[in-house]
Structures are given as structure tokens and as C-alpha cells.
Design an enzyme around this catalytic site. Structure first.
Site, PDB file in Angstrom:
ATOM      1  N   GLU A   1       2.333 -53.553  32.086  1.00  0.00           N
ATOM      2  CA  GLU A   1       2.436 -54.951  31.650  1.00  0.00           C
ATOM      3  C   GLU A   1       1.269 -55.331  30.747  1.00  0.00           C
ATOM      4  OE1 GLU A   1       5.212 -56.242  32.083  1.00  0.00           O
ATOM      5  OE2 GLU A   1       5.928 -54.838  33.604  1.00  0.00           O
TER       6      GLU A   1
ATOM      7  N   HIS B   1       2.175 -54.653  27.206  1.00  0.00           N
ATOM      8  CA  HIS B   1       2.964 -55.756  26.639  1.00  0.00           C
ATOM      9  C   HIS B   1       2.060 -56.950  26.316  1.00  0.00           C
ATOM     10  CE1 HIS B   1       6.947 -54.084  27.131  1.00  0.00           C
ATOM     11  NE2 HIS B   1       6.821 -53.919  28.446  1.00  0.00           N
TER      12      HIS B   1
END
Lengths: 504, 504
Positions: A268, A271
Site C-alpha cells: 500500500e 500506491h
């Protein structure tokens, strides 16, 4: 009205839409990070009101007027690049939503809701037959929608384009078959190598508090800015952007599976770095996000696998990890730790697959989707075809549909064309990495010394800042001088896993 | 249009407004509970966009049309009670915002912003003169606004009404002077009693984790429903309602002032119980909140002081508190603990004052506000008048304006008429409590046994469920058979503090 006034009005209109989206995203984040359950129903009314207002704004007559007027100026040099590309983005969205008759779209939304429930039940029981009629209807309606949207060569290309602008079946066939040619034998060689990378020690219980500290620490190490984000715990990890100054990540702490939170967080984080480093100029426009699903995934996978599962990264980080986790890894050298986190083995469930077998899971789905839309494959034959392809690509056959064709939620919601992006991400990442190593000859040294900012700067300079200003293939060509070339990905895997599994 | 259709449309219109307010409140909560600072500026754009849309909806021509049409039906029995009272609420809001010329209102908003900054600086330096011109201008504009809004007897009544519907200067003069007649001598007797309730042990450091556990526990004990709320940490404690199924509280943990979080939490819990127990029928209307600022405060103060600072409550809870906090209170008996948390002493700062001296702080402010709007008091004389009144009511004189006239933010933002509600809350609470004890003869026993649900049920039945369906005086009369009677409050304080301070 004068052009500059139209541009201004249009820009304000887009800002308003993005502001609504930010409000929706705050509420969505809130619902998933601890909002009390008794307020959820009324909250969903609020979200749905704001969502329909966004829908109305993106499909309004006003929007159509802006687009028509501004489209006539594209290429004349009268529009800023941001306005020009925003117009294109909005047109895509407008057509996507306006070309389908309203009643058919309403029917489809209803069908998807029913279908998702049917899928959940079918997944629990493993009975594909109860799900089959819903899926048949969804495929049928989707085919009709493709007629409305239009297509040139293949129907499936229209679906691919939603997630990966410019991607075609033709291109995917080419790259996936090349990857498969190398990967199927590689996976088979790993299975037959006789080497089994020990990873039992990764499954000892570690408290949530310690895991949280490790996650926060690794985020900081990778360059995640806590002044522009926060880390929370959720059932499923995700990254959500409220605005580029507020890019949040979540992770999940499983006591006896320490790696879940660690690599979930790193994924994550990839991202999040993309979103934190978007150019501030893009705020308030539909360009203020990743270039595509696949490019976004290239960033999460680059950090998760190419950095987070590299020996170089752990050479400096491992001592700190050992210190943070107390006595946990005392019997494991850094090399053994590296081997453990790179254990590879064919398995049934995509989301649990390792980096080496993962693309083959995607190809099973891709082949099926392609054949459903442009070939003769019938929904009723999916379980059979699924198992055949699993055996062909991964050498294993699931014993039931739960671990087979029913495992993913995507199809039940009509999300066809989405899966390939997951695999494209890894391929893009390898190609970027290859170029990055040329630009930063001390790449390995940077990893070893834990000085990652040069790496993040490179990504920001070449990828992050642009948001949707560039299409995936433009990025590839501008950065690496060529369109997607899977050679880099194949080389990366073969080199890494040949060493790990002592293949000759 | 047929009346029932107008009602339906109006109801939908109100729902939309309340949905927007919910979105705004989620973002507001989020900003105060850990949103990253780099995203705050863009977030405030979103909040301000949604806020102006709420403003537009509450002041639109459409709103005016609904109100005019529906007002003509009030009293005919054609409207539901909820619609009728919503119309009145909306009219109040409409007039409040629409009677003032737009340019003057804009000027006022700007002035308030500047004035708040000027106040902050003045508060730091203690120099009233730098703040004085802003305050003069604010009072001047506010007087003009009162002319627009209209008034009958006193100008100040119009301001009082925003926070306490139906309240007048005449009534307040009466009740405050009665309270003062008893309270000034009581406070003086306490000071001269020679008794000093020891509370040093309350200032030993207790970890945040333990304090959090105590706060959660006490919330549960008092009947706060965690399925409909959550507890977070903020710089200033507050309660915020997103919807009645999502009523959040926050508190502040100070390591060496354990009582701050404990009583802060109990105070906010009182507000939260009110909101959690509102009738679900009121969701989506402007009635879905407390009857007034004062009634709301009656609930927080009832729980904070009448329950949270009672001996009966701690008779069962104290052992648990001792267990939770380890060795912390080992040398303190429950009676000593009770005495410590009820220490009373005149002090300069309102928000730190105890329940006995607090109303006198309010009266200082009330007298000043009243004289500013309907008397001859000039802003320039505020510091002098402030100190005179402090000496008269509390027997102490602040040595500087920081601890005196500059301590509160309210006036800098134009919030005149707000302060009395704080004191009214305590008076309402005592009157409700008196009646509650008649209805629940085992009231003390309920407290002692920790079974508070009957008490919360009583409050829900008589107060909470109605939201803004009843005005403050209606509630008082319906519940206790009489309008505000300060006898109950005076009796309560005299009884409690005479015992604590052994007064004869």
C-alpha cells in the site's frame, strides 16, 4: 462565451466534482476504519446522495456543453495541457455513463447487487450452478453495453481500456504468452528443485503493537510522509487518497502471520507514494490519480517485491527488525530471512500467491474473459476450463470451486478486464527497474544503505508527478524508450529464483 | 401543488440538507482526530463548498416557497407535528440569514475572522487595547443586526434566543440574582471554612493507556452505546453527532491530571446520551438535536457533577477504578476521593472552575453582555467592570487581562448570548434531578449499585427522545410542572457543599 471563461468555468466545475469525491472518500475511509455500525445505514444515504450528485455532474447537459466546446479547441494550442487531458478524461466518463439507456443501466446495477449475494453464497457452498445464471446475465448485458460503447477489433478491448488505457487483446496475447513460455517451466523447475525455503519462523505470534511499530517504521523508511497521510487498521488493507496532502494507508495485523501486515503495508505504501507525489497542479482535476490500474500496481509491486523482498533492502533493515521484534528472529540469518520471504510454490488462491506464480493465476482469468467476450466459451463451462488451465499453467487442480473459479469477487460485480492490470503491474515494474538501475548505477548500494530517497525521487520525476497526464504506454516509451517489453520481467524472475532455488 | 406533496418535497429537501451536514461533520471530526496536516487546506475547501451549499439551501427561494406555503397550514391540523416544528425551525434559520443585507453579513464574517486573530494576540500579551477596536465594531454591527432581526423588549433577548429559545433578560435577571444571593455567601463560607479538601493524589502521573481504559469503562457504565459511537483523543474534548447511530465523543489525556480526561469524558457522555437517544423519527430534520444549548448542557452537567461527582456513584465504581489504575489511589478512601474531586475554590479561569463557583463566572459575563446591548456600558470599560464584578461575586481580582476579560474566545467571534446557557444547564439539571428522585425513589440506590439504565431511561423518556420538538420551558413544565425554578439548584449546592465543607 470567450474561451478563457469557458476554461475557467469548466475548471471550477471539475473542482466541485473532485471536492464531492473527497467528501465521499472521507466517509468511505471512516466507514472502514471504525465507524460505529448503527450509523452505517444513514451514512450510506449520505454517500449515495453525494455519489448521485457526482454522477449527475459528470453526465449533465452542462458537462456535454463544456466538452463539445472545448473539444473543438483540442490541438489548436488554445487549451492548457491539463484542460485538454481533463476534457478527454471527462469525455470517457461521460460516454461510459451516457451511452447506455438509463433503464438498462438501472437493471444492470440491480443485477450486480443480486449477483454479488449469489456469488457469496455460491462461494461458501462451492456450488457454481447457483451463481451461473447471474453470471450469464451479467456477461450478456455487458456484451450489449459494449455494443453501445463501441469497439474496433475485439469486444474485450473495450473492457480492458477502462482499466488500462490503450491496452488490447492482441498486445496482451503477445506479452502473456511470452511470459508463460518462461514462467511455466520456471515454476515447474522450482517445484522439482528439491529445495524448500524454510519459513516456519515467520508464523510465530508477534503482538499487534510490535507489528504496528514495524509497519510505521517501514513506511517512514520507504519515504511515506506522515504529514500527508496516516496508517490505520482494517479488515482488508487499502490505500485511499483524499487529496495529495492526505493519502492514507491501512493494513491488517495477524498475530501469527507477521508477513501479512509487513508486506501489506509495503504494498500500500507503493500506491501511496504515487499519490503523495502527484503534481499539485493536478488537484481538483480528474487527472489527479495514477495513469492506470496497471501503472499504479507497478508502484505497489515494485516496493513490495523488488524492494521489500530483496536481500539488499534487508541487509540494513534486518537488524532493526530483529531489535523491534525482540527475540523473534534470533535464529534466522538475513539470508535465511530473505529466502523465507521468497518461498515460491504453486497454490490455488490468487491473493495468496507468490510473485513467481502470480502472473499465471492472472492468465487463467484473462484467457477465460477473452473467450467469454470474443470467443465461444460459455459461462456454464467455466469450472471445467478453469481447472484445465490451472493444471496447464500451474500444474495443480483445485479440488473444489471455492478454491477455483469462485474465489474472486470481480466477475460477480461485472468487473471484466480488470485482472490483467495486476500482472501488467509486475511487468511494468521490472521494465522501470531496469531503466532505473541504468540511471542510478549505485541502485543496489542505495538499497543496502537504506537511502531510498533517490529511488523515490526517480519514480516521482518519471512517473508519479504526471498522474493521468500520460497514458501507460507513453510513460513506458518516455522512460525506457520502448513499449512494454516483458523480457525485463522474465529476466528478473529467472535471475532471482534461479539463485534462490539453485536451478541450473 | 397538493399539500401532501409539498410536505413530501419539503421533507426530502430537509433530508438533503441534513445529509450535507452529516458529510461536513464527518470531515470536521476527521480534521480534529488525526487528519494529516498537509491535506487540511484542500479539505477546508471541501468543507466550505458543502457549507455554502447548505447555506444556499436554507436561504433559497425554494425554501421560502416551502415555508410560506406550509406556514399557512400551521394550526389547521393538516401538518404532522414534525413538519410543523421543522417549518418553524427553518423559518428561524431563514430569517437569521436572510434579514441581513448580504454585503453587511460578508463584512461581519470578515470582521470576525480578523477579530479572532486580534483576540489571540491580545490574549497572549494581555493588552486589551489592541482588541478593543475589533470588539467595538462587532458590538456595533451586532446591534444593527438586531434591528434587522427585530426585538420586542430588550435587544439582548434576540441574542439569547439563538441559544435558549424563549429566554429573556427579565427571566435571567430574576434567576441569576436569586442564585447569586445564595451562592456568593456560600462560596465565601467555603473559603472561610478552614477546610481544604486534599487533592494532591489526583495529580500523580497515570499513563494514557490506563486513562483510556478508564474512560471507555465509565462510558459503558453510564450507558453510552459503542455500537452507536466511538471515543477518540483530541486537544479539546467534544461530542459530535453524525447521525443518532453515530454519536462520537473525544477526550484529552493529561498524564498528571487524571481528572481532566475522566470528567471530560463523563461530561461529553452526557451530551452523547442525549443524541444517541433522540427519536429515530427526527433523523433528517432540523429537530434532530438537543432542545437548546442549556438543555444540552443540563445533560452533560447532570452526568459530570450530579453523577460523576457524587459519593453514591463512586461507592461501587471506586474499587474498579483502583484496580484499573494499579497502586494509584491506594492511600485514598472513597470518601477522601469524593472530597478531592469536589474541591471548591474561587479561581480566575471559567473553564477550570468547580461546580459551585462556575455560575458566578457566567454572571460576570451575563451582566456585561446585557449592559453592552441594552445599557450604557462601553467596550473600553470592560476590563474595569470585569474586575469589579469578579471581586463582588467571587472575592478575587485577576492580576491581568489574560486571566480576566480576555480569557474567552466567544466575544471575538460575536457569540453574545451564549454564556448564560452554561449556567442554565446546571439549574435545569438540578430541577430535573429533583423530579427524577420523586419518580425513582430508589435513585441513590441505583447510583450505588451502578445500575444507571433506569436513570438514562428516565432522561430518554422525558427529555432525550424529543430533540427540538419541545422548547426548554415546555420540557421543564411537562416534566416538573413548573418553569425554571432555581430553588432546586441552590438547595442542591447548599446541601452538598455544607456537608463537604462542614458549614453550619
Amino acid at each position: 462565451m470567450e474561451l478563457h471563461l469557458v476554461q475557467e468555468e469548466f475548471t471550477d466545475y471539475l473542482k466541485k466534482i473532485e471536492n464531492y469525491n473527497e467528501a465521499i472518500n472521507v466517509m468511505y475511509w471512516d466507514l472502514r476504519t471504525g465507524a460505529p455500525k448503527n450509523g452505517a445505514e444513514q451514512r450510506s444515504n449520505v454517500i449515495s446522495q453525494l455519489s448521485s450528485e457526482v454522477f449527475e455532474m459528470t453526465t449533465s447537459e452542462k458537462m456535454e456543453q463544456y466538452l463539445t466546446r472545448l473539444e473543438s479547441e483540442i490541438g489548436t494550442g488554445q487549451l492548457s495541457e491539463i484542460v485538454e487531458k481533463s476534457v478527454k478524461e471527462c469525455r470517457k466518463e461521460y460516454d461510459l455513463n451516457c451511452k447506455i439507456p438509463k433503464n438498462e443501466y438501472a437493471e444492470y446495477v440491480k443485477l450486480c447487487a443480486l449477483s454479488e449475494s449469489a456469488w457469496e453464497e455460491a462461494k461458501d457452498s462451492g456450488d457454481f450452478l447457483t451463481f451461473q445464471p447471474y453470471l450469464e446475465k451479467i456477461v450478456e448485458m455487458k456484451k450489449k453495453f459494449i455494443e453501445y460503447w463501441g469497439y474496433t477489433d475485439k469486444k474485450y478491448d473495450t473492457l480492458l481500456n477502462f482499466y488500462e488505457p490503450g491496452m488490447t487483446t492482441k498486445k496482451l496475447d503477445e506479452v502473456f504468452s511470452k511470459v508463460r513460455e518462461s514462467l511455466v517451466p520456471l515454476v515447474s523447475k522450482i517445484s522439482n528443485s528439491g529445495v524448500s525455503l524454510q519459513r516456519d519462523e515467520l508464523f510465530q505470534p508477534i503482538s499487534k503493537d510490535i507489528q504496528k511499530e514495524v509497519s510505521e517504521n517501514v513506511l517512514r523508511k520507504l519515504g511515506y510522509n506522515f504529514q500527508s497521510g496516516r496508517l490505520d487498521e482494517t479488515v482488508h488493507p487499502f490505500q485511499i487518497t483524499l487529496n495529495p496532502g492526505d493519502v492514507r494507508v491501512t493494513t491488517k495485523y495477524i498475530e501469527d502471520n507477521f508477513m501479512s501486515a509487513l508486506f501489506g503495508t509495503i504494498h500500500e505504501c507503493g500506491h501511496a507514494l504515487y499519490e503523495q507525489n502527484l503534481s499539485a497542479n493536478l488537484i481538483g482535476t480528474p487527472l489527479c490519480s495514477g495513469a492506470s490500474m496497471g501503472i499504479h500496481e507497478s508502484q505497489s509491486l515494485f516496493f513490495e517485491n523488488m524492494i521489500g523482498r530483496s536481500l539488499e533492502f534487508w541487509e540494513t533493515q534486518y537488524e532493526e527488525l530483529k531489535a523491534q521484534t525482540g527475540e523473534f528472529f534470533k535464529d534466522l540469518t538475513v539470508e535465511e530471512f530473505y529466502q523465507a520471504i521468497n518461498h515460491s510454490e504453486p497454490s490455488y488462491i490468487r491473493i495468496e500467491a507468490d510473485e513467481c506464480t502470480y502472473p499465471l493465476h492472472i492468465m487463467v482469468r484473462y484467457e477465460i474473459e477473452k473467450e467469454l467476450f470474443d470467443g465461444d466459451l460459455q459461462v456454464k463451462d467455466l469450472p471445467k476450463v478453469w481447472n484445465e488451465k490451472m493444471e496447464k499453467y500451474l500444474g495443480i487442480v483445485p479440488s473444489n470451486n471455492r478454491e477455483g473459479v469462485l474465489q474472486d469477487v470481480h466477475w460477480s460485480g461485472g468487473d471484466f478486464g480488470y485482472f490483467p492490470s495486476y500482472a501488467l503491474g509486475a511487468m511494468y515494474a521490472a521494465q522501470f527497474k531496469h531503466k532505473m538501475k541504468q540511471d542510478l548505477p549505485n541502485y543496489e548500494q542505495l538499497l543496502k544503505s537504506g537511502e531510498l530517497h533517490q529511488i523515490v525521487n526517480w519514480l516521482t520525476l518519471h512517473i508519479h508527478q504526471y498522474g493521468k497526464l500520460k497514458k501507460p504506454s507513453e510513460l513506458l516509451i518516455d522512460i525506457t524508450g520502448e513499449d512494454l517489453n516483458v523480457k525485463y520481467f522474465i529476466d528478473y524472475l529467472e535471475e532471482k529464483y534461479s539463485k534462490l532455488y539453485k536451478l541450473v
